[in-house]
Design a protein around this motif. Sequence first.
Motif: not given
Lengths: 112, 386
Positions: A63, A65, A72-74
Amino acid sequence: MEQKFVGFKCKACGRVMSTKHDRCLSCKATEFEEVELPKVGKLTTYTKLYTLPQGIEMPPLTLGIADFSGIRMLGQVSTDYPKIGMLLKPVWGKLRKLNEKDIYGFKFEPLE
Amino acid sequence: MRDVAIIGAGMTKFGRAPGDLMDILAEASLRAIEHANVVKEDFDAVYVSSMLAGEISHQTAVASSLVDRIALVPAAADRIENGPAAGGSALKNAFMAVASGCYDMVLVTGGEKMTTADTDIVTDLVATMLHPTAEYIHGATLPAMGGMLARLYMECYGLTERHLAMVAVKNHANALKNPYAHIQRACTVEGAMSSAVIADPLRLYYVCPISDGAASLVLCPLEKAKKFTDKPVRIAGLGQATDVQALQEREDPTVLKSVKVAAQKAFKMAGISADDIDVAEVHDAFEILEIAESEDIGFFEKGKGHLAVEKGLTALDGKLPINPSGGLKARGHALGATGVAQVVELVWQLRGECGERQVKNPKWALACNFGGFGNNTVIHVLERGW
Ligand SMILES: [Zn+2]
């Protein structure tokens, strides 16, 4: 149908947010438009997860970021060899099972 | 507003409890009531904190059940849920009720029975407090968030894995002196650094265990406290603050803004600063959080918390002992009990009742109870009230 990789832009002040808010985090305005985000992001941090929640098999799950020009996206990173700064592109795919249902969303794939 | 005192504190041993949730809630409550010397008193209200009573123990409205078990009817009873900061929130509610003049005798009990459920189910239930679409559905769990924060710290501030291990070693050592602690086993830096990886760079020893446990406090106005004890502990400051839910959407994901704002509010109310604190319990669900919180509370400069650990400043005999109980890492983390258990430890510390792990003569204490992944934090500042 092709899925669009989008953020939410406040029509009043122009701030782009990565998650849906009903009022702008900056100015509290309530009107937004979906804007497409850049197709290339940079990995800013990550983890390889070995203890998985229900609905995800096959550890490790990477996982991370990613930063898409300041937004920003996770997401799941499709590699066992993540590196900070590596370039990623969003790709639509199956994320996990929840209550027997397949859940889809954007994952991040290394640009090679 | 009236001054509010904590006049009694009690808890169960954390770990794997033989009974059910109601058994441990009752046990902790009765210990606090006995410690407060109020066994014959009527209570006006009871606040019970639990995060997953319905989900794991299959019991709802647990506060109404507790007053029945321990003969406190017709006291008002509410269950408080604020994720792992439920305990701090329950104490806050009790404090405000007494401070406002609404109630005179209030019980706060937090508890969770977690070990009856499978680890993957507990992991998933806890993960449901993350952002539903931006974090949870991607498979993010709390350890995953901790792992990503730890890696950011390594990138930004030069933290190394060794620092995480040092926090674990300290907290394990403290817990060895705490008969209520879940984990009573010494560990070494090398041992911690060779334990299994949970969420890289976090290993087993940098992550809290899954615990059963309950903790309880008795509150009354300070002016009435003398009737029951000559060692009342005053709740001098309270601060609670929230932050944007998704870690990645925060301006600087290494800054725990909810901790920062909550601490500032609590210090302002107490009329003191971080430098005045003599002992603290902070929410080290992951050892990186002890370091990050210690900075955002204001104990150490941002990005320098790991150096304080290195120098031994946060050890039991250091300048500012942090987590003398063993913290969430070794005392254990029973979700809804944790915020209350932190304050139980500090009440005992201020009263000088901590035996081998007693911090030398503390006057001011701080508890930081961190909810969500840092998007809802409750901080209490306590003062010796005699
Ligand atoms: Zn706006």
